[in-house]
Structure formats: C-alpha cells, structure tokens
Write a protein that holds these residues in place. Structure first.
Motif, PDB file in Angstrom:
ATOM      1  N   HIS A   1      38.308  15.741  78.310  1.00 41.72           N
ATOM      2  CA  HIS A   1      37.622  16.029  77.054  1.00 41.72           C
ATOM      3  C   HIS A   1      36.781  14.837  76.610  1.00 41.72           C
ATOM      4  CE1 HIS A   1      37.113  17.423  72.883  1.00 41.72           C
ATOM      5  NE2 HIS A   1      37.426  16.186  72.526  1.00 41.72           N
TER       6      HIS A   1
ATOM      7  N   ASP B   1      43.908  16.539  80.507  1.00 40.27           N
ATOM      8  CA  ASP B   1      43.085  17.280  79.555  1.00 40.27           C
ATOM      9  C   ASP B   1      42.356  16.370  78.564  1.00 40.27           C
ATOM     10  OD1 ASP B   1      43.941  19.530  80.800  1.00 40.27           O
ATOM     11  OD2 ASP B   1      45.456  20.035  79.300  1.00 40.27           O
ATOM     12  N   ALA B   2      43.072  15.373  78.058  1.00 37.07           N
ATOM     13  CA  ALA B   2      42.471  14.502  77.046  1.00 37.07           C
ATOM     14  C   ALA B   2      41.353  13.663  77.647  1.00 37.07           C
ATOM     15  CB  ALA B   2      43.543  13.598  76.434  1.00 37.07           C
TER      16      ALA B   2
ATOM     17  N   TYR C   1      40.755  17.169  68.874  1.00 39.98           N
ATOM     18  CA  TYR C   1      41.375  17.670  70.092  1.00 39.98           C
ATOM     19  C   TYR C   1      42.311  16.611  70.690  1.00 39.98           C
ATOM     20  CZ  TYR C   1      41.825  19.795  74.728  1.00 39.98           C
ATOM     21  OH  TYR C   1      42.321  20.338  75.882  1.00 39.98           O
ATOM     22  N   LEU C   2      41.860  15.369  70.674  1.00 44.56           N
ATOM     23  CA  LEU C   2      42.701  14.288  71.190  1.00 44.56           C
ATOM     24  C   LEU C   2      43.935  14.116  70.308  1.00 44.56           C
ATOM     25  CD1 LEU C   2      40.071  11.609  72.274  1.00 44.56           C
ATOM     26  CD2 LEU C   2      41.274  13.281  73.680  1.00 44.56           C
TER      27      LEU C   2
ATOM     28  N   ASP D   1      39.259  12.044  67.127  1.00 49.81           N
ATOM     29  CA  ASP D   1      38.812  13.351  67.599  1.00 49.81           C
ATOM     30  C   ASP D   1      39.959  14.370  67.471  1.00 49.81           C
ATOM     31  OD1 ASP D   1      36.876  14.460  70.277  1.00 49.81           O
ATOM     32  OD2 ASP D   1      38.804  15.405  69.802  1.00 49.81           O
TER      33      ASP D   1
ATOM     34  N   ARG E   1      56.397  22.002  75.135  1.00 51.52           N
ATOM     35  CA  ARG E   1      57.098  20.729  75.000  1.00 51.52           C
ATOM     36  C   ARG E   1      57.914  20.713  73.724  1.00 51.52           C
ATOM     37  NH1 ARG E   1      52.021  17.183  77.016  1.00 51.52           N
ATOM     38  NH2 ARG E   1      52.781  16.795  79.116  1.00 51.52           N
TER      39      ARG E   1
ATOM     40  N   LEU F   1      46.415  16.990  71.251  1.00 53.26           N
ATOM     41  CA  LEU F   1      47.120  16.723  72.512  1.00 53.26           C
ATOM     42  C   LEU F   1      48.149  15.611  72.329  1.00 53.26           C
ATOM     43  CD1 LEU F   1      44.207  16.829  75.124  1.00 53.26           C
ATOM     44  CD2 LEU F   1      46.066  18.472  74.891  1.00 53.26           C
TER      45      LEU F   1
ATOM     46  N   GLU G   1      47.892  12.984  82.112  1.00 53.95           N
ATOM     47  CA  GLU G   1      47.410  13.745  80.969  1.00 53.95           C
ATOM     48  C   GLU G   1      45.913  13.980  81.148  1.00 53.95           C
ATOM     49  OE1 GLU G   1      49.459  15.000  78.696  1.00 53.95           O
ATOM     50  OE2 GLU G   1      51.116  14.119  79.825  1.00 53.95           O
TER      51      GLU G   1
END
Lengths: 340, 561
Positions: A310, A306-307, B68-69, B66, B436, B72, A304
């Motif tokens: 970031h 991307d995380a 964004y986290l 966060d 997904r 995801l 994973e």
C-alpha cells in the motif's frame, strides 16, 4: 517484462531463463540460497550456489552432504547461468547473507532475501543495488515496527543484570545470527564475563568466532555449572520456558527479537524483559531501502506484505504482494531453531 | 509520568503476584508526593475524570497516519492505545535538536496529567493530549493513553494496589481498605501514616468488603469420598457473585455498598439496589449472594443481565427495564457480630431471619434443594424444573454443594464448597473464517467462525453458527494458526476465509452453554459461551453436524421465552 525473469511457483521463486530456484521450499535440481536460516536453506538440492559462509553454515546445520554439488558465489562477482547474469551482494541479515541480483536483456531484478540496515558487528552491511524490480521481504512491514538502536537494548539487559545480580538472565535468541550478534554487542558494551550457551548454538557460535566475530569467552551451560546466578545464558527462544531452563536461579526471561516491540507478543511467550533487537529491516528501513534501489516495480514476499504494498503504491510504484507460504515463520518455528 | 509509565510497563510483563507487589512497593517507597498518590489512585481505579473515548484516540492518530496503515497496524497489535503509542510520529524535538519549544515543555508529570484532566473541557482535550504525546516516549505515550481511557490492564486489582502501599508501613491491605472510603487522591495522609510521620487517618469504612469464599469445581472422584448427609445443595445461579454490605457512618447515616467477589465496588452501577439496602433499619450486615435481573415474577437468564453490566452509570430507562435483584445465600456479618466462624447452617438460619425481617422485593433467599443421595442430586441438576426451580429455571446453571459444618473461609479452601455445573452441549462444526485475536493473542489467528451443514439450492452448504476464541492450549493455537495461514482461500480485510470443502475443511468440536433464537445471525441461532472442546484433525468436514441437530436443542424450556 520482468515476469520473464522470475515466476512464482509453489516451491518458491523460479528463474526459467536460468532454470534455477531462489530459496526453494523443496528439493530442486538447482538452488540459489540467500542465507543459512532453515526456512530459506533446506537440504537435498542437486546443486547449491551461495556465499562461502552460507555454504559452511548449511554444512554445519544439515550435514556436509546437504547438496549434490556446491558452488561458492563471491560477493559482487558476475556469473552466467545460461544467459542470465547472476551476482550476490551483502544483505546485512546474518553472516554470509546475500541479496541475489539477476540481469537479462537489460532488465535487472534483486531478490533481497532477509535484510536489515542497522550496523551489525558480525556481518557485512547491506548494499543497495539499483534495479528495475525489487523483491523485498516485509517481516516487519507495519509502521508500528521501529527498532530502537540495538545498543540501547543491550544497555537495558546490563541494567537489569545490575538490578537483579542474584538472578540468571536467560536471553532467548535465534541460534544463527541473533545469538552471536547479542554476544558481540555485549562485548562492545564492555561485558567481559564468560557468556553461557545452550548446546543448540555452540557450533554456529564457534564458526562465527573463527570468522572473526568478537565472541570472547563462551561456554556451554552444563548441569555441573549450577544455577548460574547473575550470569547471562543465551538459548533458542523455544528453550526459555522448557524443562532445560528450570536449572537456573529465578531466571529473568529475556527475548531478543523485533517482535518484542508489541507487548502481546512478549506476553504470549512469558517474556519479562523484551529486547527489541532484530535482524530484519524495520518499517523505516524497508521504505528507505525501496527508495534507494530506485525500482519501478516492487514485489513483497513474506511478512506483512499488505501495508508495504500500500505504501509503495502511494509512492507511485507498481507493487504487489507475492504470497509464498513457508517463509518468515522464524518466530513460529522456534522448535525447529531449537533443534538446529 | 515517565516513572509511572515504566512501572506500568514492568507490571504488565511481571507474571507473579509477589513480583507485582514488590515492583509497586518499591515505586511507592521512592516516588515523591503527590506523584505516587496519583499513581496509587490510577492503579486502584480511584481516579475520577471524564475518560477519553477510543474515538478521540482514533481521531488524533487519523490526522497523523494513513488510515489503511493504521487499520492494518491495529489489527496486528490488537490494542488501540498501544497501536497509537507505537505509530505516533516522533516529535520534532527528538529528531531535531534545534527545536527548543518542545524541549522546554518536557514530558508531563502524572500529577499534571491527572489535575489537567479533572478540569480540562472536552473541546480542549485533543489538543492537550497531542502536546503530551509529542513530549513522551513510546512507553510514556502508551501509559498516558491507557490512563485516559480508564483501563490500565496490567494485572493489578484494587486490592493488590492497596496491599502494596500498605507494605510501606508494615500494614495489611485490609487495614488500608478499611480507611479507603474516607481518603482521596493523592493520599498524602495515608502515606504520612504508613511512613510513621502522622497518626492513622480517622475515616473508617462503614461498609467494608469481606474476602469471599470460593468453590472448587467438583470432579467425579470427589463423590466417592464426600458424604451427602454432610452437605447442603443450592441452585447455582447464572448471574454475578456479589457482596452486599450496609453499615452506619460516624454521623449515623446508613451506607450500603455492593462489591464484586474480588472486592471491586460496583455500587455506582446499581443505585436501585443501594437505595433498597440503605433503607435498612438494621445497624449493619454483609451478605453474600447472586446479582440477577428479576422481572415478571422470574429470574432472567444471564443474557438479559449482561445488558446492564459494564456500565459506569445507568439510565432511568435501564433501571426500569432491567430491575436488579439479589438472591442471598450467606450472611457474614450482622450488627456487630462476625458470623464467619459459625457453621453454614447457623449462618443460613440467621440469613433467613434477616431476609424475612426486611421483606424487600429486591432481596430474596436462594432455596436449598432437598436430596438424599448423589444420584438424586444429579437428577435435580439434570432437571431443575422437577426439583423446584420453577419459573427461574432459565437462570440455573447447575448446583452448589456446601458443607453444613463449614465456617466461611476466605479464598478457595479444599473440601468445603463445590460447584457442579450443568454439562455443556457439544456440536461438531467446520472452521469457516479466522481473524487475529486481541490482547494476549493479538497477531495469532485465534478467533474462529464455524458453521454447520444445511441443505442449500446446490446441495449441502455451511451456515455460520458462532464464533469461538478459546478452549485450546497454546500449542493447539500454534497449530490452528498454522492451519489458517496455509489454508486461506480468500481475504476480506482482516478476515481470512478458510478452505471448508467437505473433504478438506477442519472440524471443531464446540462446547456451549445454551442456545437462543436470534435474528442477528444468518442461522437464526445464537450460542452462549461457545468454546473449542476438541480439534478434530481426524474427522472429515462432510461428517460435521447439520443445523437440524442444533434446532432440536431449542426446546421451549431452553429458549428465552
């Protein structure tokens, strides 16, 4: 610029200065291999440089003629390939697993391979190596992945065995590393009955025992052993649901994997007793390790990405994902593991 | 809360019905009052508090993680409650032994949670929830979040929960079901009766559910052995199967209820029907039928009914816009008589009498289709309009066969009832995007957007026409997932664009049940119930179908108008 030290090619990481690949996906003249899992250690290279244990494991899994020539990398020893300095350092993933450090013209790069930070009685612990550029795996690179202590999961397995003393406890575990770690953890928890093995993990487990892991009495589960009610049987994950498992007494299907942290993953496999035991760093370990290497630049390989990228950017690092198809599909590649 | 959380956790992983029963019965045997009563209420879907909205959970987690986290993680885990439970930062108490404030609080009990939720104001909920989440471990957090959002999803129906508690006293689920409507959480009187400490609670259900009789899908070879003279045929209506029951309670008041075919009480969502059923002069009945929307003198297709489903309450506007209707096809109970042992044709005659005596516009009969041979019935199935379906043709999805001499048998007995659905349509489309999945398929690329060819300014181009989530086996899913990962050409957040070059794209044979015009889709078309019929690894993408093929299917008869 570190770009001069390695380049990403469709085959994998390439070091032009030394004309070699790290964990290449296809046969190459010269390969440096981090560890013996089949997605990293493939047969058919001209020459392979790896730790003694990794070379032995490759010999067991791919046949003794898996490469044209082999060379042992002693941990911490500095070798020269052309004018690139190369050294191997423990990665804590499985027996023989190593990070690979490259140094040239005052710049240092570390390719982590697969790694974890939790102590493992069957292999040497990970050593953080200071570097300018760190190439990290990110199999569990999401903050939902926080592995509990493996001993707690082993206690759950033993508790289930007490609750269901008449049922076979079938534990799915990857044939190299996870299976032996589960056995050693069971021994450390005082479990001293013989542990039964699927044939696919017999050779590797014997090798671990010869190398000093506390394996104790293990036996291949044969048809004549009957239904093995109340015993622990360890098999590759792919065998949990196949015809082989039908011989056991009302088996409890357990699976030892970091993926078991997510319910849907366990249900997809029909697992009743998910055991969160992983040979990969969890989110907190990935973040802590990246800080410890004190790197200025991070490349994130399989998993994973991307995380983690970031997060690292938020920490002021220069970070980007490095997309290599073909790694980190250990969980998808259960058939391959089963036949290994 | 912790014991309840562990129960839910184990139920979620237990595949078998008997295994689930055993786990629940064991829990009810050992958990104390009133904790177990609230657990029963939660499992049977009988708790009534204002359920928390997903937005509340998102809001709480947004303050701690966060964004964004979180996005995801949610995309990966595929379940909001579980994502939040896993991401929730460890409380100071568990990390730091010297923080006594949290230690003293301890994890809440289920009773405490349920009672607080019943009285807590909306504004106080987020703060209280955060305190509980801090005090619980990750399984406890998951269970709490599932509970407060009102969807446990551990594979336990209300009937199964009742059966498991009934087993405490050697009773059946039906015995508990009969009492159920007179009971309230935490069910102290129920447990006392089941454990032999008190008499049976007095209340009994004036309008109980009768286990439904279900049909088998007919197979080609069945026609060789079945005699058409012994069967009746009806249209298969594309609505939801319900049981409408009415009866008088102890004070003589008429009570009506509508149940799903699994016994779930749907009454609250259909006050219009309940009102009409309860007005009955008859002392009681239980009829089996299809819940549909009828307006302008015709039955609407499922896509219209769908707009009124899955709502806990229903607005006046919705009642006016989507009037509910029952098309009856069987009668199980009349006054004091159990009709289920009677042959279908006799029950049918009683049903016809009942429906015509009531003369209600919201209740009518599902007519029988006259036919002499299987080929003739096959023709009717192909062309319902010519065989009397009339204005309701848009809601016909095939035919039902019922053996004239059969009693009403619960479950899915062999040889009595068959469903013969209309054939689906098929189109060869090209995989364009993948995402997904959720639930069981989270983390695998299992949601596929597919397109067909049309002529663009620079030659043929693909236009998306639908999305499919199922129709493939687990082994095929693994291959598709692998294909997606290895042929990604672009990413838009969680969506992957897949190589759909005419020479390299993957062709999916899509089966679907209907086609409507839609302004919401770029292609102007919306498919009903699309799924993957076959994966055409062998077929070049350039040879997939063009949009004209689909448009040709849009004859006026099939469209919504």
């Amino acid at each position: 610029m570190a770009a001069a030290l390695v380049a990403l090619t469709p085959i994998g990481l390439y070091c032009p200065g030394g004309n070699f690949y790290i964990d290449p996906l296809r046969p190459v003249p010269r390969a440096l291999i981090t560890h013996g899992h089949s997605d990293h250690a493939r047969p058919g290279h001209g020459s392979v440089l790896a730790t003694r244990e990794t070379l032995a494991i490759m010999g067991l899994r791919c046949g003794q003629d898996f490469a044209g020539a082999v060379q042992i990398a002693a941990l911490g020893e500095k070798l020269k390939i052309s004018d690139v300095e190369v050294s191997f350092h423990p990665a804590g993933h499985v027996l023989g697993s190593a990070q690979i450090r490259l140094s040239h013209a005052g710049r240092t790069l570390v390719a982590s391979g697969d790694y974890k930070r939790e102590p493992d009685p069957t292999c040497l612990p990970f050593e953080p190596i200071p570097c300018d550029l760190f190439i990290s795996e990110a199999t569990f690179g999401l903050p939902v992945f926080r592995h509990p202590p493996a001993s707690r999961e082993i206690d759950r397995l033993l508790a289930s065995l007490k609750t269901f003393p008449d049922r076979t406890h079938l534990v799915g575990a990857y044939a190299l590393g996870k299976a032996q770690r589960v056995i050693a953890l069971l021994r450390a928890a005082g479990y001293d009955r013989p542990i039964y093995l699927h044939g696919a993990m017999e050779k590797i487990t014997e090798f671990y025992a010869r190398e000093g892991a506390d394996i104790g009495a293990v036996r291949k589960a044969e048809a004549r052993d009957g239904d093995l009610a109340g015993e622990i049987v360890i098999c590759p994950p792919g065998s949990l649901q196949d015809a082989w498992s039908r011989r056991f007494k009302d088996p409890v299907a357990a699976f030892a994997s970091g993926w078991m942290r997510v319910r849907a993953r366990a249900r997809q496999r029909g697992v009743e007793l998910p055991l969160v035991i992983s040979d990969h760093a969890d989110w907190d370990e990935l973040c802590a390790t990246i800080r410890e290497t004190d790197c200025a630049r991070l490349l994130v390989t399989h998993g994973e990405a991307d995380a983690l990228t970031h997060w690292a950017q938020g920490q002021g690092l220069e970070a980007e994902p490095l997309r290599i198809a073909g790694y980190g599909e250990e969980d998808m590649a259960s058939q391959e593991e089963a036949s290994a | 809360m912790n014991r309840f959380a562990q129960l839910l956790d184990r139920l979620g992983f237990e595949p078998s019905r008997t295994g689930k029963l055993r786990l629940m019965t064991e829990y009810f045997k050992t958990a104390p009052d009133p904790e177990r009563g609230y657990a029963l209420a939660a499992l049977a879907g009988a708790l009534s508090f204002q359920y928390a909205k997903p937005a509340l959970i998102r809001g709480l987690i947004a303050k701690r993680v966060d964004p964004y986290l979180f996005a995801l993680s949610y995309d990966y885990v595929g379940d909001l409650a579980e994502t939040a439970a896993l991401l929730w930062p460890a409380a100071p108490a568990s990390a730091d032994q010297s923080a006594p404030a949290h230690r003293l609080t301890g994890p809440p009990s289920l009773s405490e949670v349920v009672q607080s939720l019943a009285t807590l104001g909306k504004a106080d909920l987020p703060r209280q929830l955060a305190i509980w989440l801090d005090a619980l471990d990750e399984t406890g957090r998951w269970a709490l979040l599932k509970l407060i959002t009102g969807s446990l999803r551990v594979g336990v129906s209300s009937a199964l929960a009742k059966a498991s508690v009934a087993a405490l006293g050697g009773q059946t689920g039906v015995a508990v079901e009969d009492l159920w409507h007179g009971l309230a959480p935490p069910y102290l009187d129920l447990f006392a009766w089941l454990e032999g400490r008190a008499d049976r609670p007095a209340a009994s259900n004036p309008a109980p559910f009768f286990p439904a009789m279900l049909a088998h899908a007919i197979e080609a070879r069945d026609f060789e052995t079945l005699d058409p003279a012994q069967f009746c045929a009806e249209w298969k209506w594309d609505g939801i199967r319900v049981q409408a029951v009415s009866g008088a309670d102890s004070s003589g008041r008429n009570i009506a209820r509508i149940y799903s075919r699994s016994g779930e009480d749907l009454s609250a969502a259909f006050p219009d029907l309940i009102e009409c059923l309860a007005q009955s002069p008859a002392a009681g009945f239980a009829l089996d039928g299809e819940l549909l929307i009828r307006r302008g003198g015709k039955i609407e297709p499922f896509s219209i009914l769908q707009q009124r489903l899955n709502r806990k309450t229903v607005s006046a506007k919705m009642l006016a816009e989507f009037p509910a209707h029952i098309r009856a096809y069987d009668l199980l109970w009349s006054e004091t008589e159990d009709l289920r042992p009677l042959p279908f044709l006799e029950r049918r005659a009683r049903l016809e009498a009942l429906v015509s005596a009531r003369g209600e516009p919201r209740l009518d009969l599902s007519t029988l289709i006259p036919f002499a041979s299987w080929p003739e019935l096959a023709q009717a199935r192909q062309d319902p309009l010519a065989y009397g379906a009339g204005a309701d043709v848009g809601a016909v999805e095939g035919v039902m066969l019922k053996r004239a001499a059969s009693g009403y048998l619960q479950g899915r007995p062999k040889g009595h009832w068959y469903k013969w659905k209309r054939d689906p349509w098929n189109v060869d489309a090209v995989l364009m995007y993948a995402q997904r999945g959720h639930g069981k398929r989270s983390s695998l690329y299992s949601d596929y957007t597919f397109g067909v060819w049309r002529s663009g300014s620079q030659g043929p181009e693909l236009v998306p026409v639908g999305k499919a989530y199922f129709g493939f086996t687990d082994a095929e899913l693994a291959k598709l997932d692998h294909f997606v990962r290895n042929n990604t050409t672009n990413r838009f957040g969680p969506v992957r664009e897949i190589d759909h070059h005419p020479a390299r794209g993957l062709v999916l044979e899509i089966a679907f049940e209907g086609l409507n015009r839609s302004s919401r889709h770029r292609s102007g078309l919306a498919m009903r119930f699309p799924r993957i019929a076959r994966i055409r690894w062998d077929k070049p993408a350039a040879e997939a179908d063009a949009i004209e093929t689909l448009e040709a299917l849009l004859t006026p008869k099939l469209g919504p108008g």
